[in-house]
Design a protein around this motif. Structure first.
Motif, PDB file in Angstrom:
ATOM      1  N   CYS A  84       0.887  -1.221   0.172  1.00 31.10           N
ATOM      2  CA  CYS A  84       0.032  -0.104   0.026  1.00 31.10           C
ATOM      3  C   CYS A  84       0.597   1.206   0.106  1.00 31.10           C
ATOM      4  CB  CYS A  84      -1.065  -0.084   1.199  1.00 31.10           C
ATOM      5  SG  CYS A  84      -2.058  -1.438   1.394  1.00 31.10           S
ATOM      6  N   GLY A  85       1.990   1.136   0.099  1.00 31.45           N
ATOM      7  CA  GLY A  85       2.967   2.604   0.220  1.00 31.45           C
ATOM      8  C   GLY A  85       2.809   3.062   1.704  1.00 31.45           C
ATOM      9  N   SER A  86       2.944   2.355   2.403  1.00 38.14           N
ATOM     10  CA  SER A  86       2.983   3.044   3.771  1.00 38.14           C
ATOM     11  C   SER A  86       4.075   3.917   4.080  1.00 38.14           C
ATOM     12  CB  SER A  86       2.577   2.006   5.057  1.00 38.14           C
ATOM     13  OG  SER A  86       3.903   1.262   5.045  1.00 38.14           O
ATOM     14  N   GLY A  87       4.037   4.892   4.927  1.00 40.39           N
ATOM     15  CA  GLY A  87       4.931   5.527   5.464  1.00 40.39           C
ATOM     16  C   GLY A  87       5.283   5.296   7.084  1.00 40.39           C
ATOM     17  N   ILE A  88       6.753   5.751   7.438  1.00 43.74           N
ATOM     18  CA  ILE A  88       6.764   5.647   8.875  1.00 43.74           C
ATOM     19  C   ILE A  88       5.567   6.298   9.760  1.00 43.74           C
ATOM     20  CG2 ILE A  88       8.289   5.966  10.965  1.00 43.74           C
ATOM     21  CD1 ILE A  88       9.142   4.217   8.710  1.00 43.74           C
ATOM     22  N   GLY A  89       4.911   5.648  10.608  1.00 42.61           N
ATOM     23  CA  GLY A  89       4.285   5.956  11.800  1.00 42.61           C
ATOM     24  C   GLY A  89       2.679   5.773  11.397  1.00 42.61           C
ATOM     25  N   ASP A  90       2.476   5.253   9.995  1.00 46.08           N
ATOM     26  CA  ASP A  90       1.187   4.730   9.358  1.00 46.08           C
ATOM     27  C   ASP A  90       0.420   3.605  10.209  1.00 46.08           C
ATOM     28  OD1 ASP A  90       1.188   6.907   7.692  1.00 46.08           O
ATOM     29  OD2 ASP A  90       1.535   5.462   6.101  1.00 46.08           O
ATOM     30  N   LEU A  91      -0.823   3.620  10.663  1.00 43.10           N
ATOM     31  CA  LEU A  91      -1.547   2.645  11.197  1.00 43.10           C
ATOM     32  C   LEU A  91      -2.177   1.773   9.966  1.00 43.10           C
ATOM     33  CD1 LEU A  91      -2.679   1.683  13.909  1.00 43.10           C
ATOM     34  CD2 LEU A  91      -4.616   2.776  13.374  1.00 43.10           C
ATOM     35  N   VAL A  92      -1.573   0.501   9.930  1.00 37.02           N
ATOM     36  CA  VAL A  92      -1.931  -0.543   8.905  1.00 37.02           C
ATOM     37  C   VAL A  92      -2.873  -1.597   9.286  1.00 37.02           C
ATOM     38  CG1 VAL A  92       0.036   0.326   7.647  1.00 37.02           C
ATOM     39  CG2 VAL A  92       0.356  -1.682   9.091  1.00 37.02           C
ATOM     40  N   ALA A  93      -3.609  -2.442   8.288  1.00 45.16           N
ATOM     41  CA  ALA A  93      -4.061  -3.590   8.586  1.00 45.16           C
ATOM     42  C   ALA A  93      -2.873  -4.665   7.796  1.00 45.16           C
ATOM     43  CB  ALA A  93      -5.343  -3.722   7.696  1.00 45.16           C
ATOM     44  N   LEU A  94      -2.617  -5.657   8.791  1.00 44.71           N
ATOM     45  CA  LEU A  94      -1.731  -6.946   8.543  1.00 44.71           C
ATOM     46  C   LEU A  94      -2.451  -8.128   8.583  1.00 44.71           C
ATOM     47  CD1 LEU A  94       1.351  -7.125   8.273  1.00 44.71           C
ATOM     48  CD2 LEU A  94       1.265  -7.472  10.913  1.00 44.71           C
ATOM     49  N   ALA A  95      -2.096  -8.658   7.001  1.00 42.44           N
ATOM     50  CA  ALA A  95      -2.527 -10.027   6.955  1.00 42.44           C
ATOM     51  C   ALA A  95      -1.301 -10.864   7.046  1.00 42.44           C
ATOM     52  CB  ALA A  95      -3.098 -10.207   5.246  1.00 42.44           C
ATOM     53  N   GLU A  96      -1.487 -12.190   7.676  1.00 38.72           N
ATOM     54  CA  GLU A  96      -0.325 -12.948   7.946  1.00 38.72           C
ATOM     55  C   GLU A  96      -0.693 -14.516   7.530  1.00 38.72           C
ATOM     56  OE1 GLU A  96       1.921 -12.065  12.001  1.00 38.72           O
ATOM     57  OE2 GLU A  96      -0.212 -12.159  12.283  1.00 38.72           O
TER      58      GLU A  96
END
Length: 93
Positions: free
Chosen positions: A52-64
């Motif tokens: 998704c092109g996240s940046g430092i500090g971004d809140l994200v959803a993580l699939a494992e």
């Protein structure tokens, strides 16, 4: 799926051929919704493929697990993928 916060970037000098031009991020898992605004979180640190092109500090959803590699038609050695950037979390409180 888990909530996590992006805390860094990882660079590889050698990698599986399917991982070329990959963006790998270090994320900390949000252990409790009460800690969502705490930095650093102090949770488990995971290396995740960034879709998704996240940046430092971004809140994200993580699939494992197997779900992390499902979006790809070719085989990729993944255990975790960032699948969404979260703008807001509303608990209705």
């Amino acid at each position: 799926m888990k909530l996590a916060r992006t805390i860094g970037t990882m660079t590889l000098s050698k990698a599986h051929p399917g991982m070329h031009q990959a963006k790998l991020r270090l994320v900390e898992v949000v252990e409790s919704i009460d800690q969502i605004d705490v930095e650093p979180l102090g949770g488990e640190t995971i290396v995740a493929w960034d879709l998704c092109g996240s940046g430092i500090g971004d809140l994200v959803a993580l699939a494992e697990g197997p779900e992390a590699a499902q979006p790809f038609s070719d085989v990729k050695p993944l255990d975790a993928s960032i699948v969404a950037l979260l703008d807001e979390v509303d608990l209705g409180r």
